[in-house]
Write an enzyme that holds these catalytic residues in place. Sequence first.
Site, short mmCIF file in Angstrom:
data_model
loop_
_atom_site.label_atom_id
_atom_site.label_comp_id
_atom_site.label_asym_id
_atom_site.label_seq_id
_atom_site.Cartn_x
_atom_site.Cartn_y
_atom_site.Cartn_z
N ILE A 75 0.48 5.64 1.93
CA ILE A 75 1.01 4.95 0.75
C ILE A 75 -0.06 4.95 -0.16
O ILE A 75 0.27 5.08 -1.29
CB ILE A 75 1.91 3.77 0.99
CG1 ILE A 75 2.60 3.44 -0.14
CG2 ILE A 75 0.94 2.66 1.27
CD1 ILE A 75 3.85 2.47 0.32
N LYS A 76 -1.21 4.47 0.12
CA LYS A 76 -2.25 4.09 -0.96
C LYS A 76 -2.62 5.47 -1.74
O LYS A 76 -2.90 5.22 -2.75
CB LYS A 76 -3.46 3.30 -0.45
CG LYS A 76 -4.50 4.31 0.58
CD LYS A 76 -5.45 3.55 0.98
CE LYS A 76 -6.24 4.42 1.93
NZ LYS A 76 -6.80 3.79 3.23
N GLY A 77 -2.64 6.64 -1.06
CA GLY A 77 -2.74 7.75 -1.65
C GLY A 77 -4.07 8.29 -2.09
O GLY A 77 -5.12 7.87 -1.41
#
Length: 262
Positions: free
Chosen positions: A135-137
């Site tokens: 999610i943090k990418g």
Amino acid sequence: MTTTAGTTAGTGLVRPYGDTTGDGMVQVSFTLPLPHDKVAEGAAAQLAQKMGMDPALVVHAKAVGEGFTFFVVYGRVHHLVDPSTVEVVERDYPLLTPKEANAAVKEGLRRRLVVVGACIGTDAHTVGIDAICNIKGFAGEKGLEYYRELKVVNLGAQVSVPELVARAQEEAADAVLVSQVVTQRDAHLHNVRETVAAFREAWPDETRPLLVAGGPRFDETMAGELGVDRVFSRGTTPGEVASFLVHRLVTARRGATVGQAS
Ligand code: B12
């Protein structure tokens, strides 16, 4: 004739530069299996000359373990390169925002699109696949897990090909993302080819998940040769991957159906 911009007037040909534009200076580094002494430095200069560097100046030499020396050589090459003959894989799909990607999946697939990711073989470099999936990418973009309409199963490091096939079947994966960072003895190429063979055996062509390979030392033009649907290399962002998946698995397929029906 060389212009001040380092291009050869009117031809579009270019040469590298180091100190002054168009001077042809380059820097290379390599290791020779020789203990560090003057002979080793001479051998390094000889290698650079044989590679077309003239003059070739050894600017750094350092012993690395017993019987090996690491070199940096700075020198001039006389080659010209022609950018007009370079082959690259251009992005042939639109870049979508997460909102647009979610909307396309919701409307086109009417279920979540399932993505299985893994770093395969003995490779333990998970930072790349995590940059795409987590999610943090990466590079200011959220990873695939952020996309509401994507179900992401990131299997992590050192996943064997049979494990990957089994999990892709279990999850009914639409797409499988394979990461390979280590390239020693072409391990990345062997592992991807093994994956492709296993996927071909496990699924008929029409239902096989989309197979995407990625890692810093892949050549993006090699997708066809490797038998995968796409290769991504250095600096790939999650948005590029999400947009590609939506394009190939949703938009293009819907387009094909619409086209066939009309
Ligand atoms: C961090 C690191 C490690 C960590 C890994 C930790 C982890 N959990 O990942 C540790 C310390 C464990 C490690 C171990 C080793 N490492 Co290491 N490591 C690195 C290092 C410094 C950074 C890699 C990294 O994280 N990059 C950042 C990420 C974000 O970039 P990326 O991987 O390129 O990913 C991007 C793209 O390539 C792409 N991408 C990547 N995968 C995928 C997949 C898909 C599907 C898609 C779409 C895109 C995509 O998207 C990402 C975002 O843009 C590199 C050197 C370097 N500076 O690159 C060496 C490096 C990769 N390691 C190397 C080596 C040799 C090793 C070891 C063999 C060392 C040893 N003798 O033990 C071991 C191997 C362990 C193993 N079994 O794999 C070599 C590989 C050389 C080669 N020719 O293959 C490198 C290049 C260092 C070097 N110059 O020698 N390493």
